[in-house]
Every structure is written in structure tokens, then in C-alpha cells.
Design an enzyme around this catalytic site. Structure first.
Site, PDB file in Angstrom:
ATOM      1  N   PHE A  49     -21.812  35.654 -13.452  1.00 57.23           N
ATOM      2  CA  PHE A  49     -22.956  34.541 -13.318  1.00 57.23           C
ATOM      3  C   PHE A  49     -23.899  34.449 -14.567  1.00 57.23           C
ATOM      4  O   PHE A  49     -25.016  34.576 -14.596  1.00 57.23           O
ATOM      5  CB  PHE A  49     -23.685  34.619 -11.969  1.00 57.23           C
ATOM      6  CG  PHE A  49     -22.944  34.180 -10.679  1.00 57.23           C
ATOM      7  CD1 PHE A  49     -22.845  33.044 -10.403  1.00 57.23           C
ATOM      8  CD2 PHE A  49     -21.815  35.273 -10.263  1.00 57.23           C
ATOM      9  CE1 PHE A  49     -22.004  32.552  -9.285  1.00 57.23           C
ATOM     10  CE2 PHE A  49     -21.094  34.842  -9.190  1.00 57.23           C
ATOM     11  CZ  PHE A  49     -21.211  33.448  -8.715  1.00 57.23           C
ATOM     12  N   HIS A  50     -23.372  34.665 -15.761  1.00 55.61           N
ATOM     13  CA  HIS A  50     -24.003  34.523 -16.828  1.00 55.61           C
ATOM     14  C   HIS A  50     -22.955  34.053 -17.982  1.00 55.61           C
ATOM     15  O   HIS A  50     -21.683  33.995 -17.940  1.00 55.61           O
ATOM     16  CB  HIS A  50     -24.646  35.959 -17.191  1.00 55.61           C
ATOM     17  CG  HIS A  50     -24.107  36.995 -17.434  1.00 55.61           C
ATOM     18  ND1 HIS A  50     -23.824  37.936 -16.829  1.00 55.61           N
ATOM     19  CD2 HIS A  50     -23.185  37.287 -18.504  1.00 55.61           C
ATOM     20  CE1 HIS A  50     -23.000  38.919 -17.013  1.00 55.61           C
ATOM     21  NE2 HIS A  50     -22.454  38.603 -18.257  1.00 55.61           N
ATOM     22  N   ALA A  51     -23.611  33.773 -19.166  1.00 49.92           N
ATOM     23  CA  ALA A  51     -23.004  33.472 -20.485  1.00 49.92           C
ATOM     24  C   ALA A  51     -23.619  34.538 -21.448  1.00 49.92           C
ATOM     25  O   ALA A  51     -24.750  35.000 -21.517  1.00 49.92           O
ATOM     26  CB  ALA A  51     -22.765  32.247 -20.902  1.00 49.92           C
ATOM     27  N   HIS A  96     -19.051  32.943 -17.040  1.00 45.99           N
ATOM     28  CA  HIS A  96     -18.258  33.694 -16.236  1.00 45.99           C
ATOM     29  C   HIS A  96     -18.774  34.308 -15.023  1.00 45.99           C
ATOM     30  O   HIS A  96     -19.714  34.620 -14.918  1.00 45.99           O
ATOM     31  CB  HIS A  96     -17.714  34.873 -17.078  1.00 45.99           C
ATOM     32  CG  HIS A  96     -18.364  35.595 -18.009  1.00 45.99           C
ATOM     33  ND1 HIS A  96     -18.957  35.243 -19.179  1.00 45.99           N
ATOM     34  CD2 HIS A  96     -18.861  36.880 -17.705  1.00 45.99           C
ATOM     35  CE1 HIS A  96     -19.708  36.232 -19.481  1.00 45.99           C
ATOM     36  NE2 HIS A  96     -19.541  37.361 -18.582  1.00 45.99           N
TER      37      HIS A  96
END
Ligand code: TYD
Length: 133
Positions: A49-51, A96
């Protein structure tokens, strides 16, 4: 640029069992500065839950399975990581999420740089703003 870049890691296995050899600048398309792995993740737990702003990564499940969702701000694609020689490249500015970990999953990740929290984009709204600029 293609959202999903899969790498077929060289499997040198024979009748004695599997053997995958991974070398920087070969199968992994960058110099490797960090390796980490995720394991013992409960099946109902989601991760990621980040890029990243600049970090490049390659992920492979060397045991068990999980699913990785890749999102470039326009398209979302879900990829099963279900083989110990099937790796996926996570490029910068790709949101992602990892889902559906099996209890035996070991997700091994090769990273192009050292850990740096300031390279993370943890807000999906901020990610969308950045990629739509
Ligand atoms: P995080 O990136 O949130 O994990 P995931 O992407 O799997 O959800 O990382 C969890 C914690 O671990 C967070 O506090 C940052 C820390 N961490 C490091 O210190 N070094 C590392 O190389 C990584 C990947 C995480």
C-alpha cells in the site's frame, strides 16, 4: 512503459531439486543494495500500500504464493507470484499492494537502494497527484 515486467529467473535445478541463481545487473536489472523478505504473513493480512519515488525492486515468492497488485495511476493489474523463479519488477511510482499470502509464503525482495522512509509515498491521493502531473 509496461506496467507488468516479469523476470524468468534462471532455474538451474535438476533431478536433485531446484536451484535459482540471482546476480545483480543480470537477472536483476540494477545493482542490489538491499535484500529483505516477508514471511509468516497471515492469509487475511495485506501489505505494501505504497509507491516509491526512486527505488526499484524485484520481488519473488521463494516459497508459497501471494498476489501483487500494480497500479500506475491509470491501470491496475494483479499478478500471482506463485513460482520460485517468477519475479516481478516494481518500478518507481508504481503503487503496489500484496494480498492473499499463503501461510508458507516467503516473499524475497531485491532493492536498488538502502531503506529510506522519505522515498515512500504512503498516501494513494498523493501518489495519484504525483503520477498525473
Ligand atoms: P513496510 O514497507 O511498511 O512493509 P510492507 O511494504 O511489507 O507493508 O515496512 C514495515 C516496517 O519496516 C516499516 O516501519 C519500515 C521498516 N523497514 C525497514 O526498516 N527496512 C526495510 O528495508 C523495510 C522494507 C522496512
Amino acid at each position: 512503459m509496461s506496467l507488468v515486467k516479469l523476470i524468468d529467473l534462471p532455474d538451474l535445478g535438476d533431478h536433485r531439486g531446484g536451484l535459482v541463481a540471482i546476480e545483480e545487473n543480470q537477472a536483476i536489472p540494477f545493482p542490489i543494495k538491499r535484500v529483505y523478505y516477508i514471511y509468516c504473513t497471515k492469509p487475511d493480512v495485506v501489505r505494501g500500500f505504497h509507491a516509491h519515488r526512486a527505488l526499484r525492486q524485484v520481488a519473488v515468492c521463494i516459497a508459497g504464493k501471494c498476489n501483487i497488485l500494480l497500479d500506475d495511476g491509470n491501470t491496475r493489474v494483479s499478478v500471482d507470484l506463485d513460482l520460485p523463479n517468477k519475479a516481478v519488477v516494481i518500478e518507481p511510482l508504481i503503487w503496489h499492494e500484496m494480498h492473499d499470502f499463503t501461510a508458507d509464503c516467503v516473499l524475497l525482495v531485491f532493492a536498488s537502494d538502502y531503506y529510506d522512509e522519505s522515498d515512500y509515498i504512503r498516501s494513494y491521493d498523493e501518489f495519484l497527484t504525483l503520477v498525473k502531473k
